[in-house]
Design a protein around this motif. Structure first.
Motif, PDB file in Angstrom:
ATOM      1  N   GLU A 177      -6.550 -31.313  13.589  1.00  0.00           N
ATOM      2  CA  GLU A 177      -7.278 -31.470  14.843  1.00  0.00           C
ATOM      3  C   GLU A 177      -7.435 -30.130  15.552  1.00  0.00           C
ATOM      4  O   GLU A 177      -6.700 -29.185  15.297  1.00  0.00           O
ATOM      5  N   VAL A 178      -8.392 -30.081  16.452  1.00  0.00           N
ATOM      6  CA  VAL A 178      -8.694 -28.871  17.205  1.00  0.00           C
ATOM      7  C   VAL A 178      -8.459 -29.146  18.683  1.00  0.00           C
ATOM      8  O   VAL A 178      -8.883 -30.176  19.201  1.00  0.00           O
ATOM      9  N   LEU A 179      -7.779 -28.218  19.348  1.00  0.00           N
ATOM     10  CA  LEU A 179      -7.654 -28.266  20.801  1.00  0.00           C
ATOM     11  C   LEU A 179      -8.735 -27.364  21.360  1.00  0.00           C
ATOM     12  O   LEU A 179      -8.973 -26.264  20.851  1.00  0.00           O
ATOM     13  N   VAL A 180      -9.403 -27.808  22.407  1.00  0.00           N
ATOM     14  CA  VAL A 180     -10.484 -27.015  22.989  1.00  0.00           C
ATOM     15  C   VAL A 180     -10.098 -26.665  24.425  1.00  0.00           C
ATOM     16  O   VAL A 180      -9.782 -27.538  25.227  1.00  0.00           O
ATOM     17  N   PHE A 181     -10.113 -25.359  24.716  1.00  0.00           N
ATOM     18  CA  PHE A 181      -9.768 -24.856  26.036  1.00  0.00           C
ATOM     19  C   PHE A 181     -10.997 -24.217  26.669  1.00  0.00           C
ATOM     20  O   PHE A 181     -11.842 -23.667  25.967  1.00  0.00           O
ATOM     21  N   GLY A 182     -11.048 -24.249  27.974  1.00  0.00           N
ATOM     22  CA  GLY A 182     -12.076 -23.490  28.675  1.00  0.00           C
ATOM     23  C   GLY A 182     -11.784 -22.007  28.494  1.00  0.00           C
ATOM     24  O   GLY A 182     -10.629 -21.599  28.371  1.00  0.00           O
ATOM     25  N   ALA A 183     -12.832 -21.192  28.457  1.00  0.00           N
ATOM     26  CA  ALA A 183     -12.656 -19.760  28.208  1.00  0.00           C
ATOM     27  C   ALA A 183     -11.773 -19.100  29.258  1.00  0.00           C
ATOM     28  O   ALA A 183     -10.924 -18.272  28.927  1.00  0.00           O
ATOM     29  N   ALA A 184     -11.929 -19.471  30.512  1.00  0.00           N
ATOM     30  CA  ALA A 184     -11.115 -18.871  31.575  1.00  0.00           C
ATOM     31  C   ALA A 184      -9.647 -19.249  31.416  1.00  0.00           C
ATOM     32  O   ALA A 184      -8.756 -18.409  31.588  1.00  0.00           O
ATOM     33  N   SER A 185      -9.374 -20.504  31.076  1.00  0.00           N
ATOM     34  CA  SER A 185      -7.995 -20.942  30.863  1.00  0.00           C
ATOM     35  C   SER A 185      -7.373 -20.229  29.678  1.00  0.00           C
ATOM     36  O   SER A 185      -6.214 -19.801  29.718  1.00  0.00           O
ATOM     37  N   TRP A 186      -8.143 -20.083  28.605  1.00  0.00           N
ATOM     38  CA  TRP A 186      -7.634 -19.388  27.410  1.00  0.00           C
ATOM     39  C   TRP A 186      -7.341 -17.925  27.727  1.00  0.00           C
ATOM     40  O   TRP A 186      -6.319 -17.383  27.329  1.00  0.00           O
ATOM     41  N   ALA A 187      -8.233 -17.270  28.455  1.00  0.00           N
ATOM     42  CA  ALA A 187      -8.030 -15.867  28.825  1.00  0.00           C
ATOM     43  C   ALA A 187      -6.767 -15.710  29.669  1.00  0.00           C
ATOM     44  O   ALA A 187      -5.989 -14.774  29.468  1.00  0.00           O
ATOM     45  N   ALA A 188      -6.533 -16.640  30.600  1.00  0.00           N
ATOM     46  CA  ALA A 188      -5.323 -16.584  31.423  1.00  0.00           C
ATOM     47  C   ALA A 188      -4.077 -16.774  30.558  1.00  0.00           C
ATOM     48  O   ALA A 188      -3.072 -16.074  30.733  1.00  0.00           O
ATOM     49  N   PHE A 189      -4.136 -17.684  29.612  1.00  0.00           N
ATOM     50  CA  PHE A 189      -3.013 -17.913  28.704  1.00  0.00           C
ATOM     51  C   PHE A 189      -2.707 -16.664  27.889  1.00  0.00           C
ATOM     52  O   PHE A 189      -1.561 -16.229  27.787  1.00  0.00           O
ATOM     53  N   VAL A 190      -3.746 -16.064  27.308  1.00  0.00           N
ATOM     54  CA  VAL A 190      -3.553 -14.862  26.478  1.00  0.00           C
ATOM     55  C   VAL A 190      -2.995 -13.723  27.336  1.00  0.00           C
ATOM     56  O   VAL A 190      -2.098 -13.005  26.908  1.00  0.00           O
ATOM     57  N   THR A 191      -3.510 -13.560  28.532  1.00  0.00           N
ATOM     58  CA  THR A 191      -3.023 -12.505  29.431  1.00  0.00           C
ATOM     59  C   THR A 191      -1.552 -12.728  29.747  1.00  0.00           C
ATOM     60  O   THR A 191      -0.744 -11.808  29.683  1.00  0.00           O
ATOM     61  N   HIS A 192      -1.191 -13.945  30.085  1.00  0.00           N
ATOM     62  CA  HIS A 192       0.184 -14.272  30.464  1.00  0.00           C
ATOM     63  C   HIS A 192       1.142 -14.103  29.281  1.00  0.00           C
ATOM     64  O   HIS A 192       2.223 -13.526  29.429  1.00  0.00           O
ATOM     65  N   THR A 193       0.768 -14.594  28.120  1.00  0.00           N
ATOM     66  CA  THR A 193       1.672 -14.506  26.963  1.00  0.00           C
ATOM     67  C   THR A 193       1.756 -13.079  26.432  1.00  0.00           C
ATOM     68  O   THR A 193       2.744 -12.711  25.817  1.00  0.00           O
ATOM     69  N   GLY A 194       0.764 -12.265  26.686  1.00  0.00           N
ATOM     70  CA  GLY A 194       0.782 -10.878  26.249  1.00  0.00           C
ATOM     71  C   GLY A 194       1.764 -10.018  27.031  1.00  0.00           C
ATOM     72  O   GLY A 194       2.126  -8.934  26.604  1.00  0.00           O
ATOM     73  N   ARG A 195       2.227 -10.522  28.152  1.00  0.00           N
ATOM     74  CA  ARG A 195       3.175  -9.768  28.986  1.00  0.00           C
ATOM     75  C   ARG A 195       4.598  -9.888  28.490  1.00  0.00           C
ATOM     76  O   ARG A 195       5.488  -9.229  28.960  1.00  0.00           O
ATOM     77  N   GLY A 196       4.812 -10.791  27.533  1.00  0.00           N
ATOM     78  CA  GLY A 196       6.117 -10.930  26.941  1.00  0.00           C
ATOM     79  C   GLY A 196       7.010 -11.793  27.715  1.00  0.00           C
ATOM     80  O   GLY A 196       8.123 -11.958  27.666  1.00  0.00           O
TER      81      GLY A 196
END
Length: 51
Positions: free
Chosen positions: A32-51
Motif C-alpha cells: 500500500e501507499v501512504l499519500v501526504f500533502g507536499a507541505a506536510s512531507w516537507a515539514a516531516f523531512v525538515t524535522h527528521t533531518g535535524r536528528g
C-alpha cells in the motif's frame, strides 16, 4: 455552462499531483501507499533531518 468530463477530471488531478507525495515501503514494492500533502512531507523531512 460547466460540464464535468473524464478529461477534465484527469486534467484536474494531474495539475494537483505535485501537491501530493506518495510513500511506499521499499521492501514491499507492491504494498500500500501512504499519500501526504507536499507541505506536510516537507515539514516531516525538515524535522527528521535535524536528528
Amino acid at each position: 455552462m460547466y460540464r464535468r468530463s473524464r478529461d477534465h477530471e484527469a486534467h484536474s488531478r494531474s495539475q494537483h499531483r505535485h501537491l501530493l507525495v506518495p510513500v511506499r515501503d521499499s521492501k514491499v514494492p507492491d504494498g500500500e501507499v501512504l499519500v501526504f500533502g507536499a507541505a506536510s512531507w516537507a515539514a516531516f523531512v525538515t524535522h527528521t533531518g535535524r536528528g
